[in-house]
Design an enzyme around this catalytic site. Sequence first.
Site: not given
Length: 221
Positions: A7, A32, A34, A36, A65, A67, A136, A174
């Site tokens: 990540s 990966h 992330d 957000m 991913h 979020m 998660m 994760d």
Amino acid sequence: MVSIAPSILSADFMNLGKEIRDAEKAGADMIHVDVMDGHFVPNLTIGHFIVKQIKSITELPLDVHLMIEKADRFFDDFIKAGASVLTVHFESERHLHRSIRYIKDKGVKAGVSINPATPVNALYSIIHEVDLVLLMSVNPGFGGQTFITHSLEKIAGLRTMIAERELNTLIEVDGGVKVNNAAKVHAAGADILVMGSAFFKSEDYKETVKEVRGSCEQKVG
Ligand code: DX5
Ligand code: ZN
């Protein structure tokens, strides 16, 4: 064999290109990313512009991913940017089935993620539609948190659900995965291990990949 997805949340952003190339050279299976929004999770990170740039410098699949609230507003942007997998949260999608179908119809792999407080059974009516479940093992928002031990039971429960339904759904875990707990997580049923701080804060990425793979193979026999 277990797959490793570093990540980039814990990478050195001033040298992001080099970090990603080094992860690729070290034998990582995917990158990966992330995303957000400061609403769904209490942190802000990066958007599709960066994903597009990452895509231009690596052959590895990009495991995105999301979020974010109302993630469907951005599906097309992330797909155009080159995401190989788009994962949305069970807790954020109002029309999860529609979202998953949309992503898959665009030819991109679709994942659904569940937070630590969401039971595996919540996936009953969507699991056959997704390519992977991102379980998660910390509350999303930050790297470097401690693995929540109860996640091991959830991974095993998910593995049982997948076997009983005769599905090929992959299990990705994760949060808080490290060299010293990777084997347990894999033995519980994880196919893909996301590793943020344990990967990018390690001294030698190649060695980290080797240690994780070695420990997982031993445990599984
Ligand atoms: C947390 C992110 C994770 C994070 C994992 O919300 O989804 O991908 O980067 O970081 P570590 O491996 O350090 O727990
Ligand atoms: Zn993540």
